[in-house]
Design a protein around this motif. Structure first.
Motif, short mmCIF file in Angstrom:
data_model
loop_
_atom_site.label_atom_id
_atom_site.label_comp_id
_atom_site.label_asym_id
_atom_site.label_seq_id
_atom_site.Cartn_x
_atom_site.Cartn_y
_atom_site.Cartn_z
N TRP A 418 0.81 -1.22 0.00
CA TRP A 418 0.00 0.00 0.00
C TRP A 418 0.85 1.28 0.00
N ARG A 419 2.17 1.14 0.08
CA ARG A 419 3.02 2.33 0.03
C ARG A 419 3.89 2.37 -1.22
N LEU A 420 3.64 1.48 -2.16
CA LEU A 420 4.45 1.49 -3.39
C LEU A 420 4.23 2.75 -4.20
N GLY A 421 3.08 3.40 -4.04
CA GLY A 421 2.85 4.64 -4.77
C GLY A 421 3.83 5.74 -4.42
N SER A 422 4.45 5.67 -3.23
CA SER A 422 5.43 6.69 -2.85
C SER A 422 6.72 6.59 -3.65
N MET A 423 6.85 5.59 -4.52
CA MET A 423 7.97 5.56 -5.46
C MET A 423 7.88 6.73 -6.44
N LEU A 431 -1.26 14.05 -10.28
CA LEU A 431 -1.67 14.02 -11.69
C LEU A 431 -2.29 12.68 -12.05
N ALA A 432 -1.73 11.59 -11.53
CA ALA A 432 -2.26 10.26 -11.84
C ALA A 432 -3.68 10.09 -11.30
N VAL A 433 -3.92 10.53 -10.06
CA VAL A 433 -5.26 10.43 -9.49
C VAL A 433 -6.25 11.29 -10.27
N GLY A 661 -23.60 8.92 -8.40
CA GLY A 661 -23.38 7.98 -7.30
C GLY A 661 -22.26 7.00 -7.60
N VAL A 662 -22.31 6.40 -8.78
CA VAL A 662 -21.27 5.43 -9.14
C VAL A 662 -19.93 6.11 -9.32
N ILE A 663 -19.93 7.25 -10.00
CA ILE A 663 -18.68 7.96 -10.25
C ILE A 663 -18.04 8.41 -8.95
N GLY A 664 -18.86 8.95 -8.04
CA GLY A 664 -18.30 9.40 -6.77
C GLY A 664 -17.67 8.27 -5.99
N THR A 665 -18.31 7.10 -6.00
CA THR A 665 -17.76 5.95 -5.29
C THR A 665 -16.44 5.50 -5.91
N ILE A 666 -16.41 5.39 -7.25
CA ILE A 666 -15.18 4.96 -7.93
C ILE A 666 -14.05 5.94 -7.67
N CYS A 667 -14.35 7.21 -7.75
CA CYS A 667 -13.30 8.22 -7.52
C CYS A 667 -12.79 8.18 -6.09
N TYR A 668 -13.70 7.96 -5.15
CA TYR A 668 -13.27 7.86 -3.75
C TYR A 668 -12.33 6.67 -3.57
N ILE A 669 -12.66 5.54 -4.20
CA ILE A 669 -11.79 4.36 -4.10
C ILE A 669 -10.41 4.66 -4.66
N PHE A 670 -10.36 5.28 -5.83
CA PHE A 670 -9.07 5.58 -6.46
C PHE A 670 -8.23 6.54 -5.62
N ALA A 671 -8.87 7.53 -5.03
CA ALA A 671 -8.12 8.62 -4.39
C ALA A 671 -7.85 8.42 -2.92
N PHE A 672 -8.73 7.70 -2.20
CA PHE A 672 -8.64 7.73 -0.74
C PHE A 672 -8.66 6.35 -0.07
N TRP A 675 -6.26 0.22 -1.36
CA TRP A 675 -6.36 -0.64 -2.53
C TRP A 675 -6.51 0.19 -3.81
N GLY A 676 -7.23 1.31 -3.75
CA GLY A 676 -7.34 2.18 -4.92
C GLY A 676 -6.01 2.78 -5.32
N GLN A 677 -5.21 3.18 -4.33
CA GLN A 677 -3.88 3.70 -4.62
C GLN A 677 -3.00 2.61 -5.24
N TRP A 678 -3.10 1.39 -4.72
CA TRP A 678 -2.36 0.27 -5.31
C TRP A 678 -2.78 0.07 -6.77
N LEU A 679 -4.08 0.16 -7.03
CA LEU A 679 -4.60 -0.07 -8.37
C LEU A 679 -4.09 0.98 -9.35
N VAL A 680 -4.12 2.25 -8.93
CA VAL A 680 -3.74 3.33 -9.83
C VAL A 680 -2.22 3.41 -9.98
N MET A 681 -1.52 3.40 -8.85
CA MET A 681 -0.07 3.63 -8.89
C MET A 681 0.71 2.36 -9.26
#
Length: 764
Positions: A418-423, A431-433, A661-672, A675-681
């Protein structure tokens, strides 16, 4: 309990359906009053049912003694299972382990270590601590439990040794032996024996976190069943407070230099009544102990492996086609104890690596290097070349090693997914988020909009349009909504990053509760920060969305909206967005309960568990903001008159609300979320930049299977700091010479016929 939850679920579903029905049945918003009476009326009925027909929940309280005992027994089994598997993976418990010896190394004499301490200042005596005879001045690591650990009344043992000397292996062997002995005791006697738990000190910041808080957080992360209500409220803290755990703290020398003194000071003051086993390099410990000595500690040193022992290990089951060559290496070590090869192969790390590196090659080239540093570097190179023939794989390992070095100046050991994004730099992460949420919002809006806009029953304005025109409308709307949502979440994520927030795996999951239990949980002060942040974020997003909708209306529909109506549109949209985010945030906190699993966590199991819980939370929470937005849209378009039917028709309101509703949930997962950070980064951005492979989970598990990575609870670690340093900085970073006056003194043989003090070692 199940009846109350089932009725609650049915009531909520019925109330949502009633809210939507009333919202689109009556012309005036005032008729929405029945909508807001259905839920409290049904809730009141459920409270009465729960109070008079179902047993009440017990009040929150600290774990009972019986629960603490059960938690300790479960923890003992989980720790034993996880570290027994890891011992096999690390080849510590092989058929013919390397014999490693220890010797007394501290200022405290064996007699003083056996002296009775002041009552109350030290842990209770272990059941077999009353055996007669003095504490030995030296011994073998495999007997460390019986010869030393159980016979120290003060309960503090420091294991020192040079790089690769087997400190961690000795601690694991001691832990497994302590657990095995505990299991053999009668239940009444077993209560007096604490459960040893192995923790990595590099994971602790003693300047900002107390010892008990840190230990409890690691136990709750790695052994999630301790969070089960079956063991009471906060079983981990209860185990620590009652002295039911023994702290096996690995790697004091791996902490940043400025934190070692603080760590020893906290151990001295906060670990009263707890047994402690500490591993460290001797020089680092001596330097820190001058300022904050760990009083009453028995200090031992692991000695180099004797030449005869090293030769015997190398000749144990050598490859058939290189048996003669291994015999030459063994004879050279025994006959030339001061040679570079003999000095390099005098510890378990390099002996094991030599066997693995030359299992299919001629090992005699080890004898050709003039210095021991060159021998060790060559062994690492051969080991990596055999494990990873492709340079690309070694480059990925180097990126992971440099990531760990970047976490602190001395090089961290714990590789947390969960901290690999800090690379990546903060700017790239922001920018990625922003891009990820923008693309997700645009695609989701487009996917949901097209089927609705292609339907036949639409408002007259849209019904007269051709199919291409409808597709253009869907595309324009998606391109307007996506970037706005992405920028909003990107801004919120940027604020979190600038304040240094770390998104860790959620220790909680959602659970539907009966009315009285939920009523006790709904305390505004408990969830005020989360609710306020959700509401304010919704206000900001709603304001931006309202402005975009006005622009789309004027540019696409050619509608001129008066200024007063523009203000009303933006205000009401912001309020309904705020409610659509603030209320779910509040209820998420109310429905959260500690998550629990029946086994110790591993990196991949924690990843899978986090993914499952995040997706479950998304599935449970997404309908709530959608319902609020649908109902709020009816109120909004009832208050703001003069807009065309296309704005408030049922299909478009539903499409608008579902998308948000769906977009807000997906964005929250990606940003906060972790697991979302792992997925994106880790799964997208880092592979795109070439720093990590696309199949990252498979790569990490393969590195573990190949012996390059180890598991320590829920995190990975490189096999040894020397391997991590080589991958991070190259051979110039390696220097494995022992500190003056420590291991060197063990290498010199004693007088003829006299035993060498503390020569050798035991399992690695």
């Amino acid at each position: 309990m199940r009846v109350g939850r089932t009725v609650t679920a049915l009531c909520v579903v019925s109330a949502v359906a009633a809210a939507i029905y009333f919202a689109f049945t009556y012309e005036s918003p005032i008729y929405l009053a029945p909508t807001f009476t259905v839920i409290p009326l049904a809730w009141s009925i459920l409270v009465l049912v729960r109070r008079y027909w179902l047993p009440p929940d017990p009040p929150d309280k600290t774990p009972a003694p019986g629960q603490v005992r059960e938690a300790a027994d479960w923890l003992a089994g989980a720790v034993h299972d996880s570290w027994r598997k890891e011992a096999v993976a690390r080849q510590i418990t092989t058929r013919a382990p390397i014999s490693v010896r220890w010797r007394w190394a501290g200022d405290l004499s064996p007699r003083e270590a056996r002296s009775v301490p002041v009552p109350g200042a030290c842990p209770p005596a272990l059941p077999d601590a009353d055996r007669t005879g003095p504490i030995l001045a030296s011994g073998v690591v495999t007997k460390l439990h019986d010869e030393l650990y159980t016979r120290l009344p003060r309960g503090r043992l420091v294991i020192t040794g040079g790089p690769g000397s087997g400190k961690t292996s000795a601690m694991i062997l001691l832990l497994l032996e302590a657990l095995a002995q505990r299991e053999e005791l009668a239940p009444e006697t077993r209560l007096k024996v604490p459960v040893p738990v192995l923790l990595n000190l590099a994971d602790w910041d003693p300047s900002s976190m107390s010892l008990s808080a840190w230990v409890a957080s690691v136990l709750n992360r790695d052994y999630r069943a301790l969070r089960s209500p079956h063991y009471g409220d906060d079983a981990a803290s209860a185990l620590i407070g009652s002295g039911r755990v023994a702290l096996f703290l690995n790697g004091l020398d791996e902490m940043p230099e400025g934190l070692r003194v603080k760590a020893l000071a906290r151990l001295t003051t906060e670990a009263q009544g707890l047994r402690i086993v500490l591993t460290t390099r001797p020089e680092e410990y001596a330097k820190a102990a001058r300022k904050a000595p760990l009083a009453g500690s028995a200090i031992i040193e692991l000695c180099p492996v004797r030449p005869a022992t090293a030769a015997k290990y190398l000749l144990d089951e050598p490859p058939a086609h290189y048996g003669a060559e291994w015999q030459k290496v063994a004879d050279h070590i025994k006959e030339n104890g001061d040679s570079a090869a003999a000095r390099a192969l005098n510890n378990p790390l390099w002996l094991a690596m030599a066997r693995e590196a030359y299992i299919e090659n001629d090992p005699t080239e080890i004898l050709s290097f003039p210095t021991e540093d060159l021998v060790t570097v060559h062994l690492i190179e051969q080991f990596l070349a055999r494990r990873y023939p492709r340079q690309r794989d070694r480059r990925w390992l180097g990126c992971l090693a440099r990531h760990l070095d970047g976490l602190n100046g001395d090089g961290s050991r714990d590789l947390r997914w969960w901290r690999l994004g800090s690379m990546l730099s903060p700017a790239i992460r922001i920018l990625a988020v922003t891009l990820a949420t923008s693309v997700a919002c645009t695609l989701l809006d487009l996917i949901i909009s097209i089927p609705i806009l292609l339907a036949t029953r639409l408002p007259a304005y849209l019904a007269s349009l051709t199919v291409p025109d409808r597709l253009v409308i869907a595309l324009v709307d998606s391109l307007a909504v996506g970037p706005v949502a992405g920028l909003a979440f990107g801004l919120a994520y940027a604020i979190a990053v600038l304040y240094g927030k770390e998104f860790e795996p959620s220790p909680t999951s959602l659970r539907l509760r009966d009315p009285l239990t939920l009523a006790r949980t709904l305390r505004l002060q408990r969830h005020a920060v989360r609710t306020a942040s959700g509401f304010l974020g919704g206000l900001a997003g709603g304001t931006a969305y309202g402005i975009v909708q006005i622009l789309v209306a004027e540019l696409q529909y050619n509608i001129r909206i008066p200024d007063t109506e523009m203000l009303a549109i933006v205000t009401v949209t912001a309020i309904r967005f705020g409610l659509a985010t603030g209320i779910p945030f509040f209820l998420v906190g109310a429905l959260e309960e500690p998550s629990e699993t029946g086994a110790a966590a591993t990196p991949l199991s924690l990843l899978a568990d986090s993914r499952k819980r995040i997706l479950l939370q998304a599935a449970v929470i997404t309908p709530l903001p959608t319902t609020i937005l649908i109902t709020g849209s009816r109120i909004f378009y009832g208050l703001v008159r003069g807009l065309p039917g296309a704005f408030w028709s049922l299909p478009l309101v539903i499409i608008d609300s579902v998308c948000i509703g769906v977009i807000g949930t997906i964005c929250y997962i990606f940003a906060f979320t972790a697991w979302g950070q792992w997925l994106v980064m880790a799964r997208v951005v880092l592979p795109l930049t070439g720093r990590l492979p696309w199949r990252l989970t498979g790569f990490l598990q393969d590195a573990y299977n190949r012996g390059v990575l180890r598991q320590a609870g829920a995190v990975y670690q490189f096999r040894h700091l020397a391997l991590q340093a080589y991958l991070s900085k190259g051979s110039r970073s390696l220097s494995f010479r022992p500190a003056p006056g420590t291991a060197r003194t063990c290498r010199r043989p004693g007088p003829a016929g006299a035993p060498s003090p503390g020569r050798g070692r035991s399992g690695t």
